[in-house]
Design a protein around this motif. Structure first.
Motif, mmCIF file in Angstrom:
data_model
loop_
_atom_site.group_PDB
_atom_site.id
_atom_site.type_symbol
_atom_site.label_atom_id
_atom_site.label_comp_id
_atom_site.label_asym_id
_atom_site.label_seq_id
_atom_site.Cartn_x
_atom_site.Cartn_y
_atom_site.Cartn_z
ATOM 1 N N LYS A 1 -4.170 -2.280 3.165
ATOM 2 C CA LYS A 1 -4.053 -1.543 4.438
ATOM 3 C C LYS A 1 -4.798 -2.266 5.550
ATOM 4 N N ASP B 1 0.814 -1.217 0.000
ATOM 5 C CA ASP B 1 0.000 0.000 0.000
ATOM 6 C C ASP B 1 0.846 1.265 0.000
ATOM 7 N N SER B 2 2.167 1.118 0.139
ATOM 8 C CA SER B 2 3.030 2.298 0.179
ATOM 9 C C SER B 2 4.483 1.885 0.018
#
Length: 205
Positions: free
Chosen positions: A134, A71-72
């Motif tokens: 997430k 997610d990142s």
């Protein structure tokens, strides 16, 4: 039989997201939308689910080229060995986006991938896939769902996906028609970026 769950990008139901996460944590398989094609995914920590994907794809798990959907960038760094500033700039400039970047893996890789020296990393520019990752708390291991058709390589209609995958997965996430162009794959393990597959993302890295 697979369950079809309809989600909307601008306001995805948290109740449905949690339902998807529960299935992933219970060794289940999902088909879900990304910023490119629909993907088949499971929890990175579920050996049982990973083995199911290997059987479906008719591949050996330890040799499979599966992507880790994060997610990142910070999520990604947990599984990748130290990257130089130039590589980091490329990732920061292009993620989230329709790319799979091949990077050197580290010791946090799941046991079944320990022999692999590299890992394909994705951070899709798609709210549903990012919300699921997430809520799950760790990456999804993912592969594109390909079609047997000679003309249409990727099925884009969730109802047709459900029809075909009904007995193979637990949930099909319907977010409308998907794209039919896969991610651009770029190898960042050498001194210079190497284009492995031209896809949706611009290749001007």
């Amino acid at each position: 039989m697979a369950k079809l769950i309809k989600l909307y990008q601008d306001n995805p139901s948290q109740k449905h997201i949690q339902e998807i996460v529960k299935v992933l944590k219970d060794d289940g398989l999902i088909i879900y939308p990304t910023d490119t094609v629909y993907g088949l995914g499971c929890d990175i920590n579920s050996k049982k689910a990973l083995e199911k994907i290997a059987r479906i794809k008719q591949i050996k798990l330890e040799k499979a080229n599966l992507s880790f959907v994060c997610d990142s960038l910070s999520n990604l760094s947990e599984y990748v060995s130290q990257i130089n500033s130039n590589t980091f700039k490329i990732l920061k400039r292009n993620l989230p986006g329709p790319y799979t970047f091949i990077l050197p893996g580290n010791n946090n890789l799941p046991k079944v991938f320990k022999k692999k020296k590299t890992v394909g990393i994705r951070v899709p520019d798609h709210s549903i896939s990012l919300e699921i990752v997430k809520a799950l708390g760790n990456p999804i291991v993912s592969t594109s769902i390909k079609d047997d058709d000679d003309v249409i390589e990727y099925t884009t209609d969730p109802s047709l996906i459900l029809e075909k995958w009904d007995k193979l997965v637990d949930i099909v996430v319907d977010c409308g028609y998907g794209d039919n162009v896969p991610s651009t794959v770029i190898d960042l393990t050498a001194d210079e970026p190497l284009l492995v597959r031209e896809g949706k993302g611009s290749i001007e890295i």
